[in-house]
Enzyme design. Structure first.
Site, PDB file in Angstrom:
ATOM      1  CB  SER A 120      -1.152   0.105   1.179  1.00 41.15           C
ATOM      2  OG  SER A 120      -1.432   0.686   1.245  1.00 41.15           O
ATOM      3  CE  LYS A 170      -2.986  -2.611  -0.773  1.00 39.24           C
ATOM      4  NZ  LYS A 170      -3.355  -2.415  -2.572  1.00 39.24           N
ATOM      5  CG  HIS A 173      -5.449  -1.336   2.519  1.00 39.73           C
ATOM      6  ND1 HIS A 173      -5.321  -0.812   1.396  1.00 39.73           N
ATOM      7  CD2 HIS A 173      -4.683  -0.658   3.081  1.00 39.73           C
ATOM      8  CE1 HIS A 173      -4.861   0.087   1.262  1.00 39.73           C
ATOM      9  NE2 HIS A 173      -4.378   0.697   2.562  1.00 39.73           N
ATOM     10  CG  ASN A 174      -6.531  -1.785  -2.762  1.00 40.34           C
ATOM     11  OD1 ASN A 174      -6.026  -1.990  -1.147  1.00 40.34           O
ATOM     12  ND2 ASN A 174      -6.567  -2.287  -3.580  1.00 40.34           N
ATOM     13  CD  GLU A 177      -7.709   2.390  -1.595  1.00 35.48           C
ATOM     14  OE1 GLU A 177      -7.758   2.362  -3.292  1.00 35.48           O
ATOM     15  OE2 GLU A 177      -6.360   2.220  -0.930  1.00 35.48           O
TER      16      GLU A 177
END
Length: 298
Positions: A120, A170, A173-174, A177
């Site tokens: 990231s 990840k 995480h996205n 986001e």
């Protein structure tokens, strides 16, 4: 250490430049020639084939992949003809975590080590220090910790767990986001449409001085206003999505976890095609700021 690197896109070029700066011996490959020329101009050695790449690496080979997830299997097929038992492959791209688990099992059967690393921070993070989320065998993680330390921002490394865990973290995480960017876009559209004539650029600066929502995303919106004005002139209100928001929603359904915010943020992007809005412009502008994604100028 010596490292082979495959994939010289925006992230890859930034990352190999950082690795060379940190004293690593990098040998890089990219299918098309133009990025190889750019890398060579930065002092990075390049080769024109995967076979040549493997031939340049001595001892236990360590090879980092920074390519689209759809391209990984084809590259692994080529690599397997040129690797030895004990070599290490690292997938630093955004692969679906279930595919990562499958690839890990396949490679382990051939006694090739495999680590998955969620990265990231966008091209800027790749160049100046990224956030790394690592999955795979812990012994291999610890062996390569000096490499990860040189690639990461201070404090920006974590061992997530067994194979697939890095890409899983990840992915989530996205998904998060997506929701955060959507909330920022909606909030600033409310302010823009109010009759107060609010100074939006000043408000981004204000929010980033002690408020609860102080963040890099707010800072990037300030930069976008500087570049495109508060009207975000030339920035498309139609928002692309790269897939990981979709994967997060699908995984949440499998686990029985309601993710209304992430799901609606993803649906907003799908619905934005042909239906642009200021919220969409804000999200597009943010994607451009941290990831270099096209702002979709019309």
């Amino acid at each position: 250490m010596q490292i082979g690197y495959i994939g010289l896109g925006k992230m890859g070029l930034s990352q190999v430049e950082r690795l060379k700066e940190k004293g690593h011996d990098v040998v890089a490959y990219n299918r098309s020639e133009a990025p190889r020329i750019v890398a060579e101009d930065k002092g990075v050695k390049t080769v024109s084939s995967i076979k040549d790449l493997c031939g340049k690496l001595e001892g236990t080979k360590v090879i980092w992949l920074m390519v689209s997830w759809q391209a990984v299997d084809g590259i692994l097929d080529e690599l397997l003809d040129n690797l030895n038992e004990g070599d290490i492959i690292i997938d630093g791209g955004n692969s679906p975590y279930k595919k990562t688990i499958e690839r890990s099992k396949l490679l382990n059967e051939k006694h090739i080590n495999f680590l998955d690393v969620g990265v990231s921070g966008g091209p800027s993070g790749a160049r100046n220090g990224a956030c790394l989320m690592v999955g795979g065998d812990k012994e291999n993680y610890e062996k390569l910790l000096p490499l990860f330390t040189d690639m990461a921002i201070v404090g920006g490394i974590a061992y997530a767990g067994r194979s697939g865990a890095g890409h899983f973290v990840k992915m989530v995480h996205n998904g998060i986001e997506y929701g955060m960017m959507q909330a920022i876009g909606e909030g600033f559209e409310i302010m823009k449409k109010s009759d107060f004539g609010l100074p939006l650029k000043d408000i981004t600066e204000l929010y980033n001085h002690g408020s609860v929502i102080e963040s890099r995303l707010i800072g990037w919106l300030r930069k976008a206003f500087d570049e495109h004005t508060e009207d975000l002139s030339g920035v498309s209100g139609e928002v692309a999505h790269s897939g990981e928001g979709q994967w997060t929603v699908e995984t949440a359904k499998e686990l029985g976890v309601p993710v209304k915010v992430i799901e609606e943020s993803l649906q907003f992007r799908k619905d934005s095609e042909g239906n642009p809005s200021y919220t969409g412009q804000v999200v597009s502008a943010l994607r451009n700021q941290f990831g270099g994604h096209d702002v979709g100028k019309k």
